[in-house]
Enzyme design. Structure first.
Site, short mmCIF file in Angstrom:
data_model
loop_
_atom_site.label_atom_id
_atom_site.label_comp_id
_atom_site.label_asym_id
_atom_site.label_seq_id
_atom_site.Cartn_x
_atom_site.Cartn_y
_atom_site.Cartn_z
N LYS A 266 0.84 -1.21 0.00
CA LYS A 266 0.00 0.00 0.00
C LYS A 266 0.86 1.24 0.00
O LYS A 266 1.87 1.29 0.71
CB LYS A 266 -0.85 -0.04 1.29
CG LYS A 266 -1.86 1.06 1.40
CD LYS A 266 -3.18 0.60 0.84
CE LYS A 266 -4.18 1.71 0.73
NZ LYS A 266 -3.91 2.66 -0.35
N LYS B 280 5.40 2.47 8.47
CA LYS B 280 4.20 3.21 8.90
C LYS B 280 3.03 2.25 9.14
O LYS B 280 2.34 2.33 10.17
CB LYS B 280 3.84 4.18 7.77
CG LYS B 280 3.02 5.35 8.15
CD LYS B 280 2.79 6.24 6.93
CE LYS B 280 4.02 6.98 6.50
NZ LYS B 280 3.73 7.94 5.41
N LYS C 264 5.03 2.51 -3.04
CA LYS C 264 4.83 3.91 -3.45
C LYS C 264 4.99 4.01 -4.96
O LYS C 264 5.76 3.25 -5.55
CB LYS C 264 5.87 4.81 -2.78
CG LYS C 264 5.43 6.26 -2.68
CD LYS C 264 4.50 6.47 -1.52
CE LYS C 264 4.07 7.88 -1.35
NZ LYS C 264 3.38 8.09 -0.07
P1 NAD Z 1 -0.34 18.09 -1.83
O1 NAD Z 1 0.15 18.01 -3.20
O2 NAD Z 1 -1.81 18.05 -1.57
O3 NAD Z 1 0.23 19.37 -1.07
C1 NAD Z 1 1.57 19.74 -1.03
C2 NAD Z 1 1.61 21.24 -0.87
O4 NAD Z 1 2.95 21.64 -0.62
C3 NAD Z 1 1.15 21.97 -2.15
O5 NAD Z 1 0.21 22.96 -1.78
C4 NAD Z 1 2.43 22.54 -2.71
O6 NAD Z 1 2.23 23.74 -3.42
C5 NAD Z 1 3.23 22.77 -1.43
N1 NAD Z 1 4.66 22.85 -1.66
C6 NAD Z 1 5.40 22.28 -2.63
N2 NAD Z 1 6.69 22.61 -2.48
C7 NAD Z 1 6.77 23.40 -1.42
C8 NAD Z 1 7.82 24.07 -0.75
N3 NAD Z 1 9.08 23.99 -1.19
N4 NAD Z 1 7.53 24.80 0.36
C9 NAD Z 1 6.27 24.90 0.81
N5 NAD Z 1 5.22 24.29 0.22
C10 NAD Z 1 5.47 23.56 -0.88
O7 NAD Z 1 0.41 16.90 -1.04
P2 NAD Z 1 -0.03 16.21 0.32
O8 NAD Z 1 -0.83 15.02 -0.01
O9 NAD Z 1 -0.55 17.24 1.26
O10 NAD Z 1 1.38 15.67 0.84
C11 NAD Z 1 2.29 16.50 1.57
C12 NAD Z 1 3.30 15.60 2.27
O11 NAD Z 1 2.60 14.70 3.14
C13 NAD Z 1 4.14 14.72 1.36
O12 NAD Z 1 5.40 14.52 1.94
C14 NAD Z 1 3.37 13.41 1.36
O13 NAD Z 1 4.19 12.30 1.00
C15 NAD Z 1 2.95 13.36 2.81
N6 NAD Z 1 1.80 12.48 3.09
C16 NAD Z 1 0.61 12.65 2.43
C17 NAD Z 1 -0.45 11.81 2.74
C18 NAD Z 1 -1.82 11.98 2.12
O14 NAD Z 1 -2.74 11.27 2.56
N7 NAD Z 1 -2.02 12.85 1.17
C19 NAD Z 1 -0.28 10.80 3.70
C20 NAD Z 1 0.94 10.67 4.36
C21 NAD Z 1 1.97 11.54 4.04
#
Ligand code: NAD
Length: 501
Positions: free
Chosen positions: A101, A125, A137
């Site tokens: 997953k 995780k 991933k």
């Molecule tokens: P997303 O694409 O919805 O949001 C990411 C945001 O970060 C965007 O708004 C983007 O513009 C911004 N961003 C990009 N580069 C940046 C920078 N240099 N400085 C500040 N902001 C910046 O992605 P997400 O799903 O919110 O994921 C964010 C993080 O959380 C990632 O590391 C992802 O792997 C992790 N994550 C996400 C999930 C999930 O369910 N979506 C679960 C676990 C972990």
């Protein structure tokens, strides 16, 4: 589709971890050149925990290795005259439990090492929150902002076609979910493409999570990661040792919070902190950061950004042209929720927050982590704190396999039972409840309430387990969480006998 053949590399990495050169994006403004790339950082954290885990060397080597990697290049028609070659990856780090997953990321920065690092984090995780999956991933190397929805749909479907053909997707094989640059829309395209390749699969909806509700998604998945971040930080603030280290009390109300990344994770984390009385004083994005010591209104700034495309011009907020500098502002809680390698040796000494809650995967390099811990700061690690997403993905997958909405068969029955009980209590107490009192007690849980409650229980349990291991091994929370993961995976790996075949 044009006739160019897709190039494929299907790699079963076996038991030996791959040697690699430094990642292409090792250098950035937070990290020194000699700080490790993302995959090396994850392995460094793993090695530290492995030493304290009491697990045999043979098992540790087997757990560390990435199991299978799919690397594809395929042509996509962009308009009548143009086609481009797109690179995509899927890494299955561990299949000690199935399905594996993990999300699918659409970003310019995607490469094989990033995908492998993220896949291995997923394995740990899932173990930490007792979700019975292996870790995986996927990633597609593109900037989604540069493509139209129609083009993105074509690319997503073509990528899914590759996954189908190479057996890298399926409800019992490997189940993608949203990550950076993807959301419910992309998950619908993935599901629909999988269904076309597998019309006989009655469980097809379970091939992907994070879908819209109308297509088999579960209520609460969208906000799950941010809500899990909130629950986790709230939990740690309750612990007396954390209160002693930080000088903070256990209340969320009144705490100052800074969030980096205002996407799915960052937006929802900010929203839950605001809803519970915290003051979100800073939000960083890729272009600028907004700062207001009196607190930013999350819904208003969200709407402003949606309309104007940026935080610029929002209310009384100061706009910082260097968005990374928001991490260095004074606050109680800092939540990096954007990308990996945002806190490194170049900026770590300027971090003033007392609690660093990692919403993103891999935001802190090993050296920066050690510095923060040495300063008595509480670092709540990614593999624990952002596990809310995969937890609720697990609930969605269960819903898809059972083909019924949570609560559908029990809600009415529970309400009727409570009605009868209340009538008896009223008769013996000689007092009638008001309609509001009666409704509050009788109310049977809706799907999202069950999901929230399951998520809260999961996060509380995982935080407590991490805390207990940290105390028993006299180590930091990241190492403790990783030790717990390794021990759980080792038990399954050894007892299954797979590694001795
Ligand atoms: P997303 O694409 O919805 O949001 C990411 C945001 O970060 C965007 O708004 C983007 O513009 C911004 N961003 C990009 N580069 C940046 C920078 N240099 N400085 C500040 N902001 C910046 O992605 P997400 O799903 O919110 O994921 C964010 C993080 O959380 C990632 O590391 C992802 O792997 C992790 N994550 C996400 C999930 C999930 O369910 N979506 C679960 C676990 C972990």
């Amino acid at each position: 589709m044009r006739t160019l053949a897709s190039a494929l590399r299907l790699h079963h990495a076996g038991a030996s971890p791959m040697k690699r050169c430094l990642s292409t994006h090792v250098t950035n403004i937070a990290c020194n050149d000699d700080e490790p790339g993302f995959l090396d950082s994850v392995e460094t954290f793993y090695d530290r925990a492995a030493k304290l885990s009491g697990v045999s060397e043979k098992t540790l080597t087997a757990i560390k290795a990435v199991d299978s990697v799919l690397s594809v290049k395929f042509p996509v028609e962009i308009d009548a005259d143009t086609h481009i070659i797109i690179e995509g990856y899927r890494a299955q780090h561990s299949r000690h439990r199935l399905p594996s997953k993990g999300g699918v990321r659409f970003s310019d920065e995607v490469d094989l090492q990033e995908v492998e690092a993220l896949a291995s984090l997923m394995t740990f995780k899932c173990a930490i929150v007792d979700v019975p999956f292996g870790g995986a991933k996927g990633g597609v190397k593109l900037n989604p902002k540069k493509f139209t929805p129609k083009q993105l749909e074509r690319i997503t479907r073509r990528y899914t076609m590759e996954l189908c053909q190479k057996n890298f997707i399926g409800p019992g094989i490997d189940v993608p979910a949203p990550d950076v640059g993807t959301g419910p829309r992309e998950m619908s395209w993935i599901m629909d493409t999988y269904c076309q390749f597998n019309p006989q699969d009655v469980n097809a909806a379970g091939c992907v999570t994070g879908k819209p509700i109308s297509l088999g998604g579960v209520r609460g998945r969208n906000e799950a990661t941010g809500l899990g971040v909130y629950y986790g930080i709230r939990e740690f603030l309750q612990y007396l040792e954390v209160q002693r280290m930080t000088g903070l009390n256990g209340d969320i109300a009144g705490k100052t919070v800074i969030v980096q990344g205002f996407g799915n994770v960052g937006y929802w984390a900010a929203k839950f902190f605001e809803n519970n009385g915290a003051k979100v004083i800073g939000i960083g994005e890729h272009d600028v950061a907004a700062y207001d010591p009196n607190g930013l209104n999350i819904q208003s700034i969200f709407k402003h950004r949606a309309k104007k495309g940026s935080f610029r011009g929002f209310g009384n907020a100061a706009i910082l042209q260097n968005p990374l500098s928001i991490l260095e502002r004074e606050c109680d809680i800092l939540i990096p929720a954007a990308l990996e390698r945002q806190i490194g040796l170049k900026n770590v000494k300027k971090i003033k927050a007392k609690v660093i809650g990692e919403g993103a995967n891999g935001p802190t390099t090993p050296a920066a982590h050690d510095y923060l811990v040495s300063q008595g700061k509480v670092v709540i690690p990614d593999l624990l704190l952002n596990a809310g997403g995969v937890t609720v993905s697990y609930f969605e997958w269960l819903k898809n396999l059972s083909h019924v909405r949570f609560g559908r068969m029990s809600r009415e029955w529970e309400e009727a039972g409570k009605e009868k009980l209340l009538t008896l209590v009223e008769a013996s107490a000689g007092r009638q409840l008001t309609p509001q009192e009666r409704r509050a007690v009788v109310h049977g849980a809706e799907e999202h309430e069950l999901v929230y409650s399951g998520l809260e229980d999961t996060m509380m349990g995982a935080c407590e387990e991490t805390r207990a291991t940290a105390a028993a091994k006299n180590t930091d929370l990241r190492t403790a969480a990783m030790i717990n993961a390794i021990q759980k995976i080792a038990t399954v790996t050894e007892k299954s006998g797979k590694m001795f075949l």
